[in-house]
Design an enzyme around this catalytic site. Sequence first.
Site, PDB file in Angstrom:
ATOM      1  N   HIS A 374      49.551  68.380  86.655  1.00 27.36           N
ATOM      2  CA  HIS A 374      49.894  67.302  85.840  1.00 27.36           C
ATOM      3  C   HIS A 374      50.197  65.973  86.572  1.00 27.36           C
ATOM      4  CE1 HIS A 374      51.276  69.652  82.282  1.00 27.36           C
ATOM      5  NE2 HIS A 374      51.431  70.542  83.192  1.00 27.36           N
ATOM      6  N   LYS A 562      59.289  55.082  78.229  1.00 26.29           N
ATOM      7  CA  LYS A 562      58.934  56.405  79.267  1.00 26.29           C
ATOM      8  C   LYS A 562      59.703  56.134  80.389  1.00 26.29           C
ATOM      9  CE  LYS A 562      54.486  54.662  78.830  1.00 26.29           C
ATOM     10  NZ  LYS A 562      53.305  55.599  78.571  1.00 26.29           N
ATOM     11  N   ARG A 563      59.438  57.405  81.282  1.00 32.65           N
ATOM     12  CA  ARG A 563      60.092  57.099  82.346  1.00 32.65           C
ATOM     13  C   ARG A 563      59.815  55.878  83.424  1.00 32.65           C
ATOM     14  NH1 ARG A 563      63.407  61.562  84.580  1.00 32.65           N
ATOM     15  NH2 ARG A 563      63.683  60.197  86.432  1.00 32.65           N
ATOM     16  N   LYS A 568      53.756  52.804  86.051  1.00 32.34           N
ATOM     17  CA  LYS A 568      53.674  52.763  84.643  1.00 32.34           C
ATOM     18  C   LYS A 568      53.814  51.412  84.258  1.00 32.34           C
ATOM     19  CE  LYS A 568      55.624  57.392  83.787  1.00 32.34           C
ATOM     20  NZ  LYS A 568      54.673  58.216  82.887  1.00 32.34           N
ATOM     21  N   THR A 670      51.602  61.250  76.777  1.00 29.32           N
ATOM     22  CA  THR A 670      51.671  62.041  75.466  1.00 29.32           C
ATOM     23  C   THR A 670      52.613  61.196  74.391  1.00 29.32           C
ATOM     24  OG1 THR A 670      53.430  63.140  76.363  1.00 29.32           O
ATOM     25  CG2 THR A 670      51.342  64.380  76.173  1.00 29.32           C
ATOM     26  N   LYS A 674      51.770  60.321  70.185  1.00 29.62           N
ATOM     27  CA  LYS A 674      52.860  59.855  69.306  1.00 29.62           C
ATOM     28  C   LYS A 674      52.660  58.653  68.438  1.00 29.62           C
ATOM     29  CE  LYS A 674      55.510  62.989  72.502  1.00 29.62           C
ATOM     30  NZ  LYS A 674      56.123  63.051  73.584  1.00 29.62           N
TER      31      LYS A 674
END
Length: 838
Positions: A374, A562-563, A568, A670, A674
């Site tokens: 992952h 998100k985290r 990111k 993911t 969504k």
Amino acid sequence: MLTKTNQECPTRFPMPSSKPEHVSVVDFRDAFVATLQNLHGKSLAESTDQEKFIALAALTKEIISKNLIETRKQRAHDKPKQVYYLSIEYLLGRLLESNLVNLGIRDTCAEALSLVGIELNTLLAQEEDAGLGNGGLGRLAACYLDSMAALGLAGHGCGLRYRYGLFEQKIVGGYQHEYPDNWLKNRSYVWEYRRPEEKASVRFGGTVRVHTNGRTKFIHENYEHIWAVPYDVPVVGYKNEIVNTLRLWSAEVDISSHTCSIYGQDCNNVISYKHGAESLTDILYPDDSHYEGRVLRLKQQYFLVSASLQHIIHSFRLHHSKLSELPDKVAIHINDTHPALAIPELMRILIDDYSLDWEEAWSITVKTISYTNHTVLPEALEKWPVSMLEQLLPRIYMIIHEINERYCRDIWTKNPGDWDRVRSMAVIADGQVHMAHLAIAGSHSVNGVAKIHTEILKNSVMNNFYTHTPNKFSNVTNGITHRRWLLMANPLLAKLITDAIGPSWLDYPCDLTKLTPFAKDAAFLEDLAKVKLQNKLNLAKYIKHKYNVIVDTNSIFDSHIKRIHAYKRQCLNALHIMHLYNMLRENPNIKMTPRTFIFGGKAAPGYYKAKKTIKLITTLADKINKDKTINGKLKVLFLGNYNVSLAELIIPASDVSEQISTASREASGTGNMKFMMNGALTLGTMDGANIEISEAADADNIFIFGLSAEEVLNYYRHGGYNPWDVYNSDPRIKTVVDQLVNGFFPVDQNEFRTIHDALLYHGDEYFLLKDFSSYVSAQQQVGETYLSKSLWQQMCLLNIANSGWFAGDRTFSEYAAEIWHLDQPLPVWCQCQSQALH
Ligand code: 26W
């Protein structure tokens, strides 16, 4: 040892029909009131909302339990191949509503409650999120449980029952503070069944005596043992009466047989020993994508693996006698490397407990186990010091050592003289056990979670392993449950879709493509816009109530949830907002589409830079939201304690989905799926599953910017990027970077020094400055496109219509067919599978 009884739960309030969806409203109401009185000894009028929630959950569980028993009976008869999904994390969120939806009784229940003056939503809100995971990996595991049950696969989760889930985040003075997530509230979890009769003994420490008398035997002595007690959480299939289980193990020590004297003078020592040992499953490690070699974490991993493997072998032997048939009847899937000790543990059981020889045990193990990777972030790769493993798990370490010897020998035979290759692939090297290497060596299948991620694994991160065993590698792009993330989280959109194309998309998510013709239907697009507006109003209400900030629902809701992590790039988003703000301050009348920027996410408690990022966003929000001169054109919000339930509120209300990771760093993502399914447009880099989203939705319906993965990887390999060049050549960038440290914010001038210095003095590892300009252009395009309402709605619609491929049901059909080789008829996620989109 493991024992199993087939106890069946007596039903207290029998429903007139065995099929839950046939339950009448009046019967449901009566059963609810009776359950409430029975559980709490109170009348409806006397009960609190929490008590009513508990009663409703208990009643729902009672319905589920009948299906659970039936499913077990059926499986005992059919003996299908069983899938066990081993994961150290499950980010379940709330279960009441999804259980009602999956049973097909949500509306019956809402009506029944309304007869006694109760709003279903009030009770749903009473449930604590089960936050037994950090982020993507844990939520993915939860989505897959849902899909496996929906597809009717005999698929079970195995995990840990953490007493405290992911910490609760509070924002105090703009900073993240962490509080324990006491989700169980010192009670039992409403959904679980405790099964002490199926407990397993897990051994730590001690020594191994090698006994050679004809056949070599390994005798593990002087160990400490802890009981793993299972708690089964039912996993309800979608209207198919199938119930699988998620088995969560909890550490327990039984002191009833210990005399106090062996521990010291008094019983306090025995009791404190018990507390110490049981703390094994107290907490979920709050680390996401950052590895720390803590002994408690290793203990947790082995505890999960050993208890699960004992259970798996025990269940297998109830129906089958030959262990050689294990790979035909059982698939064990490890979710990242955290459960990779399943490999030596299965070897231990087969060799030590069932006297198989090494070769046979190894062949069974490899054929049974499969592994999903992952992440490619080097800092996330697990490596345990040999000394720690040797001490904590002496027999397991011996087996790993032997695996390593044989694996290295095999590599050497294929590549004589190539020491570098052997060293780079060894399971044990530099005094450490490399868990990813162990996972690859000991499984028959290794998969990445999006096309580009798998390519990076094959061509770069795991290239040596790929050339050694190319057939092991494959790609299975992640998916999400459309039942939770569309049907349940966005009922208005779900209804609009069903009214337009019928309900088949619920069973066959690829049928969402039937929406495509509506891209030309102006009235439908209007309705789509109305649904979005209503969802935005719901979120705006939450924001007003919680933060006393009024947001403009006509503005673009642009969400980055998100985290918090450097790759990111929440900082890139913040720098762009600073830039918009600078433009507005210069000219308040400048033409700019109003925007509401929404952030949410937790930072690992020890991750300094991520915590500073939160402070940057909250400081920016304070400054902008107070500034009357910009005419409310910009608002910034950091919504605290981001979790599954908050995501369910934010995603349906969003117009723009920020997926702006540095290309090559996000394995899949993911959240991106969504958002797409809920009709938000992706603003993203060519990274992870964004690439497949842009293929499915068509490049015209997504906003892509930034460096490609290839360009990023080239810079990483060969250098050649100097952030100072960008800083000196683009005044917009210079201004915002300077503002981090020049007193622009009403905080200490050094508050954001780390962020500033990372950009200029430490090479801008994640290419924020390099991508800034193309991000600004893409954002500008977003703003302009939004002004053309019908074009925007058309793009949203085409995203929804093409999102079915990202349903977890598709993902699981792929796992079932290509990795687990299930012996049942293949599950179908798409009626027209031959003409599938990909
Ligand atoms: C040992 C510390 C640690 C903890 C968690 C290392 C690595 C992890 C996870 C593997 C990180 C993770 O959650 N990865 C995410 O997995 C998602 C599901 O496949 C992907 O969608 C995300 O892109 C990926 O970051």
